[in-house]
Design a protein around this motif. Structure first.
Motif, PDB file in Angstrom:
ATOM      1  N   LEU A  22       0.825  -1.202   0.000  1.00 13.18           N
ATOM      2  CA  LEU A  22       0.000   0.000   0.000  1.00 13.18           C
ATOM      3  C   LEU A  22       0.862   1.256   0.000  1.00 13.18           C
ATOM      4  N   MET A  23       1.988   1.212   0.724  1.00 15.15           N
ATOM      5  CA  MET A  23       2.886   2.367   0.743  1.00 15.15           C
ATOM      6  C   MET A  23       3.430   2.667  -0.655  1.00 15.15           C
ATOM      7  N   VAL A  24       3.664   1.623  -1.430  1.00 17.78           N
ATOM      8  CA  VAL A  24       4.136   1.823  -2.800  1.00 17.78           C
ATOM      9  C   VAL A  24       3.159   2.713  -3.566  1.00 17.78           C
ATOM     10  N   GLU A  25       1.861   2.460  -3.367  1.00 15.02           N
ATOM     11  CA  GLU A  25       0.837   3.223  -4.096  1.00 15.02           C
ATOM     12  C   GLU A  25       0.638   4.606  -3.493  1.00 15.02           C
ATOM     13  N   TYR A  26       0.602   4.682  -2.163  1.00 11.63           N
ATOM     14  CA  TYR A  26       0.297   5.958  -1.517  1.00 11.63           C
ATOM     15  C   TYR A  26       1.467   6.936  -1.559  1.00 11.63           C
ATOM     16  N   VAL A  27       2.698   6.422  -1.400  1.00 19.99           N
ATOM     17  CA  VAL A  27       3.872   7.291  -1.347  1.00 19.99           C
ATOM     18  C   VAL A  27       4.472   7.472  -2.742  1.00 19.99           C
ATOM     19  N   ASN A  28       4.131   6.537  -3.652  1.00 20.33           N
ATOM     20  CA  ASN A  28       4.599   6.601  -5.043  1.00 20.33           C
ATOM     21  C   ASN A  28       6.122   6.475  -5.128  1.00 20.33           C
ATOM     22  N   ILE A  29       6.658   5.467  -4.437  1.00 17.55           N
ATOM     23  CA  ILE A  29       8.074   5.126  -4.549  1.00 17.55           C
ATOM     24  C   ILE A  29       8.174   3.636  -4.823  1.00 17.55           C
ATOM     25  N   PRO A  30       9.304   3.154  -5.360  1.00 22.67           N
ATOM     26  CA  PRO A  30       9.425   1.723  -5.669  1.00 22.67           C
ATOM     27  C   PRO A  30       9.350   0.863  -4.403  1.00 22.67           C
ATOM     28  N   TYR A  31       8.881  -0.356  -4.594  1.00 25.05           N
ATOM     29  CA  TYR A  31       8.774  -1.297  -3.472  1.00 25.05           C
ATOM     30  C   TYR A  31      10.126  -1.511  -2.800  1.00 25.05           C
ATOM     31  N   PHE A  32      11.179  -1.573  -3.595  1.00 23.09           N
ATOM     32  CA  PHE A  32      12.525  -1.752  -3.057  1.00 23.09           C
ATOM     33  C   PHE A  32      12.848  -0.671  -2.031  1.00 23.09           C
ATOM     34  N   GLU A  33      12.456   0.560  -2.317  1.00 21.68           N
ATOM     35  CA  GLU A  33      12.738   1.673  -1.407  1.00 21.68           C
ATOM     36  C   GLU A  33      11.932   1.543  -0.119  1.00 21.68           C
ATOM     37  N   VAL A  34      10.691   1.101  -0.215  1.00 23.21           N
ATOM     38  CA  VAL A  34       9.873   0.911   0.988  1.00 23.21           C
ATOM     39  C   VAL A  34      10.531  -0.102   1.921  1.00 23.21           C
ATOM     40  N   VAL A  35      10.953  -1.227   1.359  1.00 23.99           N
ATOM     41  CA  VAL A  35      11.591  -2.266   2.171  1.00 23.99           C
ATOM     42  C   VAL A  35      12.893  -1.748   2.765  1.00 23.99           C
ATOM     43  N   LYS A  36      13.646  -1.034   1.983  1.00 26.87           N
ATOM     44  CA  LYS A  36      14.921  -0.487   2.469  1.00 26.87           C
ATOM     45  C   LYS A  36      14.700   0.445   3.657  1.00 26.87           C
ATOM     46  N   HIS A  37      13.690   1.315   3.562  1.00 25.41           N
ATOM     47  CA  HIS A  37      13.430   2.252   4.633  1.00 25.41           C
ATOM     48  C   HIS A  37      12.880   1.566   5.878  1.00 25.41           C
ATOM     49  N   ALA A  38      12.128   0.490   5.693  1.00 27.28           N
ATOM     50  CA  ALA A  38      11.449  -0.153   6.827  1.00 27.28           C
ATOM     51  C   ALA A  38      12.326  -1.154   7.563  1.00 27.28           C
TER      52      ALA A  38
END
Length: 940
Positions: A321-337
């Motif tokens: 969901l963060m990928v869609e709401y924040v509009n960043i790649p999934y890789f970046e979401v995982v990296k940040h989390a």
């Protein structure tokens, strides 16, 4: 060993399974075999449909291609149909049969969900001459009627599957949509027609069939199915046994093992409650056996299981969901989390250690000779090695690939990895000859070390292979490679006995050995490695990556019984059939696990639709601003409290949708008005963390009730203890709002490693401060000093800002001159007076990165701004370039630039580590002396 009296009010295994079923998969178990088969076949059809639309096959054969909207309708139809069959209406409703009314509701709900697909089909167009897509924002009476019935069906299914909280919130937002014009002025809005609201909520992709349901359809189902298949294959029990073999012999060993096991289970689980019961039935009785009270044992399990929802790659589906709401790649979401989740887990292990020290607990005994100190250290090092390796290198692997562009460099990397593996093998083989325990630990360490180091070599080797073969041939070569790897791992693991699920109520006298336990399920790691490879290296979409991993898992489930029996020289008759049955059971379980998530995302879509239609987010921002009086810390505190309230009783996915839709914009807008520029991903992580905390917080903490049902403890007390243990998780969101280094944003590899070690140390010190125990029991001033040290390590810039201000403030009239004198890519802080969306005056803070250009005016123009000076000598914004950097940071027409902050030369903020570490050293010396004196007095 301390032994507490245990409460006999624990639930039976059957009751626990019913608890999980009633929460996650449905509490009804019909006695009619035909009904059971129908439900199973529908669930199986749902899984097959989801695998089909996620695969590349529809596009390859040119058949069975569904649009996103059509797939969402079918997805919700399956969820509604199964929800009414699987979840009874009330506690008194029959569990052993499906009433006629539920059959009717299931059919009506499914048809309403399919209506957008049917009404927009060519068949309906040929009969009535009009399609749904040809009448946007102009619904007819049939559209409105079906939408009303569909929303009623969805709300009832939500009540059954998820309880009253989410249904109540959705109804409140619907009522606000209709009666908003008559609400108090603070929250009033202009209103909408009944038909317009139904059209917005049901017929198009703004409400129920919006982004949230789309993510559930396209991504979440495949990951939940992947987790269900892994668990059905035996990976869940494997993770638990590995955790106990590694951690069980330490102080409070079962509790530490529970933390690690819950972390590993959280990787594949989308439910904190299921996680509590899955690992808790095994870990909680053992924690009580070594001295933990029922409430503390349940609280440890709750804290670790809920933390599983913040652990990538699934994060309770919130990552997608963060990928869609924040509009960043999934890789970046995982990296940040990743880093905050790992730090939180390490701190929880330390909490358990401190609790064990307080009660002078001992670990469980291991078979064979007792371990000497040096092998204890080796065991700890090998346990932490995978964590450190992942934190230090995994998320920078793709960057490392940029360095290894040439074939020679890649071959050199493979040779280096092989040399390191040979060194690991030789070293531990030599050490293993010293003593029996050493052999046990060294072989386990060698396996873990080779898995980590070998994974990097494997990545490089596959990269070389990809460059040597054609694009058409490469997938077949990789498939063959995976088949060979699977057979090799299966041959190796088949030499060790299968791991049997232990009876949690039977006494545990010894721990499993490390090496045989780790080696018995190595083939389970292959789909996980494939998933990581596709996501992190190949950068494929999360849906396609999950499909490849699930496809490999399907193959493993089909064949593992036959392959293991063959390699062991046992009879293979019926093994393939057993594999087929287990695969079908896994796919049915995956679909049953998705009922609640599918319903939750659809119901949360009502809230999202109401927010987008009414603009209530601005009203909520005004409320938070009023309560916080403009203080940024109070803004964050009130947002955290509202996140806890809104998240009560909601599953992870719905929880994140609600709090992010309502509260993430609040932090962004109010932060910008109060001098705090926060990256959007940090804001979403903030509200996500506090929404997750609602699973712990009394009085509605569902995970706490589940843990209390296992432990026999009081659920409210369990919730309070779990919340106290989770303070370290509650601290992290505040920290990465002010220090984005924790999210690995704009840091190099070495900076990332330093951040990991410093942040981990700071979190452990904070944990010791809040637990009131460090080397010995802490005095109040020592706890306060430890918290102060932790704060300084986390945010040294706070003190530096008081010593040397970060910016030299200049008047807005000097903006062009300052831009001309600054270096390219310098960051200036701009304060601009303007108006918000409702016309109220506000002052906004924006960070401007100096653009290229010969003069200051050129740079301002290249940034996307046109400025004018009025009669009063004020510099105001006269134009903004479309999609320019200026537009993205928040500049708007007629804003007056009142202040330009120029960065000042300052000493490094890390200088404040020195006094912090000196204070920490003083506390260590002071407590060591007091501990030594207490030990001497006890011996005397």
């Amino acid at each position: 060993m301390t032994q507490n009296n245990t409460n006999d009010a624990t639930m039976s295994d059957e009751d626990l399974q019913d608890l999980v079923a009633s929460t996650d998969t449905g509490g009804r178990n019909p006695s009619n075999e035909q009904v059971v088969k129908l439900m199973a076949w529908v669930a199986l059809a749902w899984s097959i449909f989801q695998v089909w639309i996620a695969s590349p096959f529809p596009f390859a054969v040119g058949w069975g291609i569904f649009s996103s909207g059509d797939a969402r309708s079918i997805h919700l139809a399956f969820a509604l149909f199964l929800a009414f069959l699987a979840y009874p209406a009330f506690k008194s409703s029959p569990r052993r049969r499906v009433p006629l009314l539920d059959w009717c509701l299931a059919g009506v709900g499914a048809l309403c969900a399919l209506y957008p697909l049917i009404a927009d089909s060519a068949f309906i167009d040929s009969i009535f001459g009009i399609r749904l897509s040809n009448r946007p924002s102009d619904p007819n009476q049939y559209d409105i009627f079906v939408s009303v019935i569909g929303i009623i069906m969805l709300l009832e299914a939500t009540r059954r599957a998820l309880g009253p909280p989410l249904m109540t919130i959705a109804i409140i937002f619907l009522c606000y949509t209709f009666f908003g014009p008559h609400a108090p002025e603070l929250i009033a809005w202009k209103g909408s027609s009944f038909g317009g609201t139904m059209d917005h909520q049901w017929l198009f992709s703004e409400g129920v069939f919006g982004i949230a349901l789309g993510v559930s359809t396209d991504l979440v189902f495949l990951f939940v199915l992947f987790g269900a298949l892994l668990d059905r294959a035996g990976a869940g029990n494997y993770f638990i046994k590995v955790a106990f073999s590694l951690m069980g012999h330490f102080r409070g060993g079962p509790a530490k093992a529970a933390v690690v096991a819950s972390g590993m289970t959280g990787l594949i689980s989308g439910s904190s409650i299921a996680n509590v019961v899955t690992t808790g039935t095994f870990t909680i009785p053992m924690m009580k056996r070594v001295g933990f009270s029922a409430e503390k044992a349940g609280a440890v399990e709750v804290a670790s299981s809920v933390n599983g929802q913040i652990m990538p790659p699934v994060m309770g589906a919130a990552a997608f969901l963060m990928v869609e709401y924040v509009n960043i790649p999934y890789f970046e979401v995982v990296k940040h989390a990743f880093l905050p989740a790992i730090i939180s887990y390490i701190a929880l292990v330390y909490i358990v250690h401190l609790e064990a020290m307080k009660l002078n607990m001992q670990g469980l005994t291991r078979e064979g000779p007792q371990k000497p100190l040096k092998w204890v250290l080796v065991s700890w090092a090998m346990t932490l090695l995978p964590i450190i390796a992942l934190c230090g290198g995994l998320f920078y692997l793709s960057e490392a690939y940029q360095i290894l562009q040439t074939m020679e460099a890649r071959l050199a990397a493979v040779i280096a990895v092989m040399a390191v593996q040979f060194g690991i093998f030789s070293t531990f083989k030599k050490k293993a000859s010293e003593e029996t325990y050493a052999k046990n630990i060294s072989v386990g360490a060698m396996v873990l070390g080779n898995l980590i180091v070998g994974a990097f070599g494997l990545f490089f080797a596959v990269d070389i292979l990809e460059s040597l073969v054609s694009d058409t041939l490469f997938p077949w070569v990789i498939s063959l490679f995976l088949l060979v790897a699977y057979l090799i791992l299966a041959r190796y693991s088949s030499g060790y006995p299968d791991l049997v699920m232990d009876d949690p109520n039977s006494p545990v006298l010894s721990l499993p050995e490390v090496a045989p336990t780790v080696k018995s399920g190595l083939h389970f790691l292959l789909p996980v490695v494939l998933l990581i490879w596709c996501l992190m290296i190949e950068r494929k979409s999360p849906g396609l990556s999950a499909f490849y991993a699930a496809a490999l898992m399907i193959f493993i489930l089909l064949t593992q019984r036959y392959v293991f029996a063959y390699f062991r020289g046992e009879g293979t008759m019926g093994k393939l059939k057993q594999g087929v049955n287990e695969l079908i059971e896994g796919m049915i379980a995956g679909a049953r696990n998705m009922i609640g998530i599918g319903i939750a995302t659809a119901a949360a879509g009502i809230i999202v639709g109401a927010v987008s239609q009414t603009g209530v987010g601005l009203k909520l921002a005004a409320l938070v601003e009023f309560l916080s009086m403009g203080h940024i810390i109070l803004i964050l505190l009130w947002t955290a409290i509202l996140s806890l309230i809104l998240g009560m009783g909601l599953p992870t996915t719905a929880n994140y949708i609600v709090v992010s839709s309502l509260l993430a914009p609040v932090i962004v807008s109010l932060g910008q008005q109060n001098g705090l520029i926060v990256p959007l991903i940090a804001v979403h992580m903030f509200v996500f963390y506090f929404g997750i905390m609602a699973d712990v917080t009394p009085p509605v903490g569902l995970a706490s009730f589940a843990a209390a049902a296992v432990s026999g403890g009081d659920p409210i007390r369990t919730g309070f203890v779990a919340f106290f243990y989770s303070l370290r998780t509650a601290l992290l969101p505040f920290l990465f709002i002010f220090n984005t280094d924790l999210l690995l944003m704009d840091v190099t590899i070495m900076e990332g490693i330093i951040v990991f070690f410093v942040a981990t140390a700071a979190m452990l010190i904070f944990t010791a401060g809040t637990q009131g125990y460090f080397i010995t029991k802490s005095k109040i001033w020592e706890s306060a000093a430890l918290i102060l040290v932790a704060f300084t390590l986390f945010r040294p810039g706070f003190w530096l800002d008081y010593v040397v201000p970060p910016y030299d403030d200049r008047p807005g009239s000097e903006f062009a001159q300052i831009m001309g004198n600054a270096q390219v890519n310098d960051e200036l802080r701009i304060l601009a007076d303007g108006q918000n969306d409702v016309g109220d005056p506000v002052t906004l803070t924006m960070i401007v990165k100096v653009a290229e250009g010969e003069t200051g005016l050129d740079r301002i123009e290249n940034y996307g701004l046109e400025l004018l000076v009025n009669d009063k000598g004020e510099t105001f914004v006269d134009g903004i370039g479309f999609d320019s950097a200026a537009e993205k940071v928040g500049f708007d027409y007629d804003q007056v630039i009142v202040d330009v902050g120029v960065p000042m030369d300052r000493p490094p903020r890390q200088l404040f580590y020195i006094p912090a570490l000196m204070l920490l050293g003083f506390i260590v010396v002071w407590q060591r002396r007091r501990h030594a004196k207490g030990t001497q007095n006890a011996q005397a």
